[in-house]
Design a protein around this motif. Structure first.
Motif, PDB file in Angstrom:
ATOM      1  N   VAL A 106       0.836  -1.199   0.000  1.00 22.88           N
ATOM      2  CA  VAL A 106       0.000   0.000   0.000  1.00 22.88           C
ATOM      3  C   VAL A 106       0.872   1.251   0.000  1.00 22.88           C
ATOM      4  CG1 VAL A 106      -1.649   1.351   1.359  1.00 22.88           C
ATOM      5  CG2 VAL A 106      -2.002  -1.111   1.065  1.00 22.88           C
ATOM      6  N   GLU A 107       1.864   1.282   0.874  1.00 21.12           N
ATOM      7  CA  GLU A 107       2.692   2.487   0.983  1.00 21.12           C
ATOM      8  C   GLU A 107       3.572   2.701  -0.248  1.00 21.12           C
ATOM      9  OE1 GLU A 107       1.331   4.202   2.908  1.00 21.12           O
ATOM     10  OE2 GLU A 107       1.298   3.552   4.976  1.00 21.12           O
ATOM     11  N   THR A 108       3.936   1.639  -0.935  1.00 18.12           N
ATOM     12  CA  THR A 108       4.673   1.782  -2.186  1.00 18.12           C
ATOM     13  C   THR A 108       3.826   2.529  -3.209  1.00 18.12           C
ATOM     14  OG1 THR A 108       6.011  -0.186  -1.787  1.00 18.12           O
ATOM     15  CG2 THR A 108       5.765   0.502  -4.092  1.00 18.12           C
ATOM     16  N   GLU A 109       2.559   2.165  -3.298  1.00 18.07           N
ATOM     17  CA  GLU A 109       1.665   2.851  -4.238  1.00 18.07           C
ATOM     18  C   GLU A 109       1.354   4.270  -3.791  1.00 18.07           C
ATOM     19  OE1 GLU A 109       0.641   2.117  -7.357  1.00 18.07           O
ATOM     20  OE2 GLU A 109       2.032   0.458  -7.090  1.00 18.07           O
ATOM     21  N   ILE A 110       1.215   4.480  -2.493  1.00 23.72           N
ATOM     22  CA  ILE A 110       0.912   5.817  -1.996  1.00 23.72           C
ATOM     23  C   ILE A 110       2.098   6.748  -2.230  1.00 23.72           C
ATOM     24  CG2 ILE A 110       0.325   7.193   0.046  1.00 23.72           C
ATOM     25  CD1 ILE A 110      -1.945   5.367  -1.263  1.00 23.72           C
ATOM     26  N   ASP A 111       3.304   6.242  -2.045  1.00 19.94           N
ATOM     27  CA  ASP A 111       4.499   7.032  -2.338  1.00 19.94           C
ATOM     28  C   ASP A 111       4.463   7.497  -3.797  1.00 19.94           C
ATOM     29  OD1 ASP A 111       7.140   8.069  -2.632  1.00 19.94           O
ATOM     30  OD2 ASP A 111       7.947   6.051  -2.953  1.00 19.94           O
ATOM     31  N   ALA A 130       2.596  21.041   0.843  1.00 18.61           N
ATOM     32  CA  ALA A 130       3.340  20.810   2.092  1.00 18.61           C
ATOM     33  C   ALA A 130       2.766  19.630   2.855  1.00 18.61           C
ATOM     34  CB  ALA A 130       3.333  22.071   2.952  1.00 18.61           C
ATOM     35  N   ASP A 131       1.436  19.542   2.924  1.00 17.64           N
ATOM     36  CA  ASP A 131       0.807  18.409   3.609  1.00 17.64           C
ATOM     37  C   ASP A 131       1.142  17.101   2.903  1.00 17.64           C
ATOM     38  OD1 ASP A 131      -0.436  19.897   5.650  1.00 17.64           O
ATOM     39  OD2 ASP A 131      -2.228  20.243   4.422  1.00 17.64           O
ATOM     40  N   ILE A 132       1.013  17.088   1.589  1.00 13.64           N
ATOM     41  CA  ILE A 132       1.287  15.873   0.832  1.00 13.64           C
ATOM     42  C   ILE A 132       2.744  15.452   0.998  1.00 13.64           C
ATOM     43  CG2 ILE A 132       1.461  14.905  -1.505  1.00 13.64           C
ATOM     44  CD1 ILE A 132      -1.087  16.537  -2.188  1.00 13.64           C
ATOM     45  N   ALA A 133       3.660  16.408   0.941  1.00 17.27           N
ATOM     46  CA  ALA A 133       5.085  16.077   1.105  1.00 17.27           C
ATOM     47  C   ALA A 133       5.360  15.500   2.492  1.00 17.27           C
ATOM     48  CB  ALA A 133       5.941  17.314   0.860  1.00 17.27           C
ATOM     49  N   GLU A 134       4.772  16.097   3.515  1.00 14.70           N
ATOM     50  CA  GLU A 134       4.955  15.587   4.884  1.00 14.70           C
ATOM     51  C   GLU A 134       4.385  14.175   5.013  1.00 14.70           C
ATOM     52  OE1 GLU A 134       3.212  16.357   9.368  1.00 14.70           O
ATOM     53  OE2 GLU A 134       3.070  17.990   7.921  1.00 14.70           O
ATOM     54  N   PHE A 135       3.181  13.972   4.513  1.00 16.16           N
ATOM     55  CA  PHE A 135       2.545  12.665   4.637  1.00 16.16           C
ATOM     56  C   PHE A 135       3.273  11.623   3.794  1.00 16.16           C
ATOM     57  CE2 PHE A 135      -1.738  14.942   5.570  1.00 16.16           C
ATOM     58  CZ  PHE A 135      -1.254  15.362   6.786  1.00 16.16           C
ATOM     59  N   ARG A 136       3.763  12.027   2.640  1.00 19.84           N
ATOM     60  CA  ARG A 136       4.522  11.110   1.786  1.00 19.84           C
ATOM     61  C   ARG A 136       5.752  10.597   2.535  1.00 19.84           C
ATOM     62  NH1 ARG A 136       8.888  11.998  -2.133  1.00 19.84           N
ATOM     63  NH2 ARG A 136       9.041  10.054  -3.309  1.00 19.84           N
ATOM     64  N   ALA A 137       6.447  11.485   3.209  1.00 16.18           N
ATOM     65  CA  ALA A 137       7.624  11.066   3.974  1.00 16.18           C
ATOM     66  C   ALA A 137       7.243  10.045   5.052  1.00 16.18           C
ATOM     67  CB  ALA A 137       8.298  12.282   4.610  1.00 16.18           C
ATOM     68  N   GLU A 138       6.114  10.240   5.692  1.00 17.30           N
ATOM     69  CA  GLU A 138       5.666   9.289   6.714  1.00 17.30           C
ATOM     70  C   GLU A 138       5.238   7.969   6.097  1.00 17.30           C
ATOM     71  OE1 GLU A 138       2.821  11.488   9.080  1.00 17.30           O
ATOM     72  OE2 GLU A 138       4.429  12.656  10.021  1.00 17.30           O
ATOM     73  N   GLU A 139       4.624   8.011   4.919  1.00 16.58           N
ATOM     74  CA  GLU A 139       4.226   6.771   4.239  1.00 16.58           C
ATOM     75  C   GLU A 139       5.458   5.977   3.811  1.00 16.58           C
ATOM     76  OE1 GLU A 139       1.273   6.310   4.826  1.00 16.58           O
ATOM     77  OE2 GLU A 139       0.030   8.026   4.369  1.00 16.58           O
ATOM     78  N   ALA A 166      -2.038  -3.502  -7.230  1.00 16.26           N
ATOM     79  CA  ALA A 166      -3.002  -3.338  -8.324  1.00 16.26           C
ATOM     80  C   ALA A 166      -4.335  -2.837  -7.779  1.00 16.26           C
ATOM     81  CB  ALA A 166      -3.183  -4.653  -9.078  1.00 16.26           C
ATOM     82  N   GLY A 167      -4.767  -3.397  -6.659  1.00 14.58           N
ATOM     83  CA  GLY A 167      -6.004  -2.936  -6.028  1.00 14.58           C
ATOM     84  C   GLY A 167      -5.920  -1.475  -5.616  1.00 14.58           C
ATOM     85  N   CYS A 168      -4.779  -1.072  -5.116  1.00 16.09           N
ATOM     86  CA  CYS A 168      -4.580   0.338  -4.742  1.00 16.09           C
ATOM     87  C   CYS A 168      -4.701   1.249  -5.955  1.00 16.09           C
ATOM     88  CB  CYS A 168      -3.215   0.539  -4.093  1.00 16.09           C
ATOM     89  SG  CYS A 168      -3.079  -0.102  -2.428  1.00 16.09           S
ATOM     90  N   ARG A 169      -4.104   0.852  -7.062  1.00 19.73           N
ATOM     91  CA  ARG A 169      -4.173   1.678  -8.271  1.00 19.73           C
ATOM     92  C   ARG A 169      -5.624   1.820  -8.749  1.00 19.73           C
ATOM     93  NH1 ARG A 169       0.627  -1.193  -9.202  1.00 19.73           N
ATOM     94  NH2 ARG A 169      -0.401  -2.657 -10.592  1.00 19.73           N
ATOM     95  N   VAL A 170      -6.391   0.745  -8.660  1.00 19.77           N
ATOM     96  CA  VAL A 170      -7.805   0.803  -9.036  1.00 19.77           C
ATOM     97  C   VAL A 170      -8.561   1.729  -8.082  1.00 19.77           C
ATOM     98  CG1 VAL A 170      -9.951  -0.541  -9.162  1.00 19.77           C
ATOM     99  CG2 VAL A 170      -7.849  -1.432 -10.198  1.00 19.77           C
TER     100      VAL A 170
END
Length: 178
Positions: A106-111, A130-139, A166-170
């Protein structure tokens, strides 16, 4: 990044908020399903509980931004509620390592997803970026923690993670639009 100029395509921040809120909601449900199954004192449950707390914070932030900007959540949220919990519970029932492999996938796809959003946003919306960058680092930290704890030792790791990714991408594609 250069600033937006006339003729440039603007990022669809409404869609971004919808999919990000849905993703963080789904993550909280995955972790809830895992924690419902795992032994509370096992090392993996302790790691997952810490990650779940961060996902709750991400979700609260996206909920706030959606309300502030008058965005709408995906109509698929009831489905993500059940699907997320089921995925979490199923992977935890398989094994502690399979639960970690789920996080890895999941985190690979979220990254990947968050990086695409940052590229698309450019300088258009510094607050959201800024929020997305911060959360991306945590993911990324979640993914790396899962890997360090033995995610790749899960039985069927390549197949399991490929299916989850694949499910994450969908889910991402659907939540952007619906």
């Amino acid at each position: 990044m250069r600033p937006w100029r006339p003729g440039d395509r603007r990022a669809d921040t409404g869609s971004m908020l919808r999919v990000d809120q849905a993703g963080e909601y789904g993550a909280t449900r995955i972790y809830a399903g895992q924690l419902a199954v795992l032994r509370p004192n096992c090392p993996e449950a302790k790691l997952i509980a810490r990650m779940a707390a961060q996902e709750e914070r991400h979700l609260r932030r996206f909920n706030h931004l959606m309300a502030e900007r008058r965005g709408r959540p995906t109509v698929l949220q009831p489905f993500w509620d059940v699907a997320g919990f089921a995925l979490g519970a199923a992977t935890a029932l398989m094994s502690e390592k399979a639960a970690l492999a789920c996080t890895d996938a999941v985190e690979t796809e979220i990254d990947r997803h968050y990086q695409q959003q940052l590229d698309e946003l450019g300088a258009d919306d510094p607050e959201l970026a800024a929020d997305i960058a911060e959360f991306r680092a945590e993911e990324i930290e979640h993914r790396d923690t899962a890997r360090e704890a033995g995610a790749a030792d899960a039985v069927g790791y390549p197949l399991l993670t490929a299916a989850i990714r694949a499910g994450c991408r969908v889910a991402i594609g659907l939540s952007k639009r619906i």
